[in-house]
Design a protein around this motif. Structure first.
Motif, short mmCIF file in Angstrom:
data_model
loop_
_atom_site.label_atom_id
_atom_site.label_comp_id
_atom_site.label_asym_id
_atom_site.label_seq_id
_atom_site.Cartn_x
_atom_site.Cartn_y
_atom_site.Cartn_z
N PHE A 259 13.03 27.02 30.05
CA PHE A 259 13.27 26.57 31.41
C PHE A 259 13.26 25.06 31.56
O PHE A 259 13.74 24.54 32.56
CB PHE A 259 12.25 27.19 32.37
CG PHE A 259 12.43 28.66 32.53
CD1 PHE A 259 13.58 29.16 33.11
CD2 PHE A 259 11.46 29.54 32.09
CE1 PHE A 259 13.76 30.52 33.27
CE2 PHE A 259 11.63 30.91 32.25
CZ PHE A 259 12.78 31.39 32.83
N MET A 260 12.73 24.33 30.63
CA MET A 260 12.63 22.88 30.80
C MET A 260 13.67 22.11 30.01
O MET A 260 13.66 20.89 30.01
CB MET A 260 11.23 22.41 30.42
CG MET A 260 10.16 23.03 31.30
SD MET A 260 8.55 22.45 30.91
CE MET A 260 8.39 21.18 32.15
N HIS A 261 14.60 22.78 29.35
CA HIS A 261 15.63 22.08 28.61
C HIS A 261 16.80 21.68 29.49
O HIS A 261 17.71 20.98 29.04
CB HIS A 261 16.16 22.94 27.46
CG HIS A 261 15.50 22.62 26.16
ND1 HIS A 261 15.84 21.55 25.40
CD2 HIS A 261 14.48 23.24 25.53
CE1 HIS A 261 15.08 21.52 24.32
NE2 HIS A 261 14.24 22.52 24.39
N GLY A 262 16.82 22.06 30.73
CA GLY A 262 17.94 21.72 31.60
C GLY A 262 17.96 20.26 32.01
O GLY A 262 18.99 19.74 32.41
N GLY A 263 16.84 19.56 31.92
CA GLY A 263 16.77 18.21 32.42
C GLY A 263 17.36 17.15 31.53
O GLY A 263 17.67 16.06 31.97
N HIS A 264 17.54 17.42 30.25
CA HIS A 264 17.99 16.35 29.37
C HIS A 264 19.42 16.53 28.88
O HIS A 264 19.86 15.86 27.97
CB HIS A 264 17.04 16.17 28.19
CG HIS A 264 16.99 17.34 27.26
ND1 HIS A 264 17.97 17.61 26.35
CD2 HIS A 264 16.07 18.30 27.11
CE1 HIS A 264 17.64 18.69 25.68
NE2 HIS A 264 16.50 19.13 26.13
N CYS B 187 4.68 28.71 25.73
CA CYS B 187 5.47 27.77 24.92
C CYS B 187 6.97 28.12 24.92
O CYS B 187 7.79 27.25 25.23
CB CYS B 187 4.93 27.72 23.50
SG CYS B 187 3.37 26.85 23.39
N PRO B 188 7.38 29.35 24.61
CA PRO B 188 8.81 29.64 24.65
C PRO B 188 9.39 29.61 26.07
O PRO B 188 10.54 29.22 26.27
CB PRO B 188 8.94 31.04 24.05
CG PRO B 188 7.60 31.52 23.77
CD PRO B 188 6.63 30.46 24.05
N LEU B 189 8.60 29.99 27.06
CA LEU B 189 9.10 29.94 28.44
C LEU B 189 9.35 28.50 28.88
O LEU B 189 10.36 28.21 29.52
CB LEU B 189 8.11 30.62 29.38
CG LEU B 189 8.03 32.13 29.27
CD1 LEU B 189 6.93 32.68 30.16
CD2 LEU B 189 9.36 32.77 29.60
N MET B 190 8.44 27.61 28.54
CA MET B 190 8.64 26.21 28.88
C MET B 190 9.85 25.65 28.14
O MET B 190 10.61 24.86 28.68
CB MET B 190 7.38 25.40 28.55
CG MET B 190 6.27 25.63 29.52
SD MET B 190 4.73 24.81 29.13
CE MET B 190 5.23 23.18 28.69
N VAL C 42 -1.96 33.40 26.63
CA VAL C 42 -1.18 32.77 27.70
C VAL C 42 -0.51 31.51 27.19
O VAL C 42 0.67 31.27 27.47
CB VAL C 42 -2.09 32.48 28.92
CG1 VAL C 42 -1.39 31.59 29.93
CG2 VAL C 42 -2.55 33.77 29.56
N PHE C 43 -1.22 30.69 26.42
CA PHE C 43 -0.62 29.47 25.89
C PHE C 43 0.51 29.79 24.92
O PHE C 43 1.55 29.12 24.94
CB PHE C 43 -1.68 28.60 25.20
CG PHE C 43 -2.61 27.93 26.15
CD1 PHE C 43 -2.14 27.29 27.28
CD2 PHE C 43 -3.97 27.95 25.93
CE1 PHE C 43 -2.98 26.66 28.16
CE2 PHE C 43 -4.83 27.32 26.80
CZ PHE C 43 -4.35 26.68 27.92
#
Length: 65
Positions: A50-55, A44-47, A39-40
């Motif tokens: 999906f989390m690169h949109g903020g910067h 990692c690739p999913l995070m 799961v970990f």
């Protein structure tokens, strides 16, 4: 996802998810803990995706002249 659901539907969904998590931990503890490393690794690739949109994405702030 949750914005389209009515309040009772949200409550039912959260209740079902909590009951399913409790069942998995109570009855299948060994299976849950053996799947945690996978799961970990999968998160990692999913995070990253999906989390690169903020910067503001990749790339410099300089001019392209």
């Amino acid at each position: 996802m949750f914005t389209r659901l009515s309040m009772p539907a949200r409550f039912v969904l959260v209740a079902v998810l909590i009951i399913a998590a409790a069942y998995l931990l109570a009855q299948h503890t060994a299976h849950v803990f053996s799947a945690l490393p996978l799961v970990f690794v999968l998160l990692c690739p999913l995070m990253h995706l999906f989390m690169h949109g903020g910067h503001g994405g990749h790339g410099g702030t300089g001019d392209r002249s």
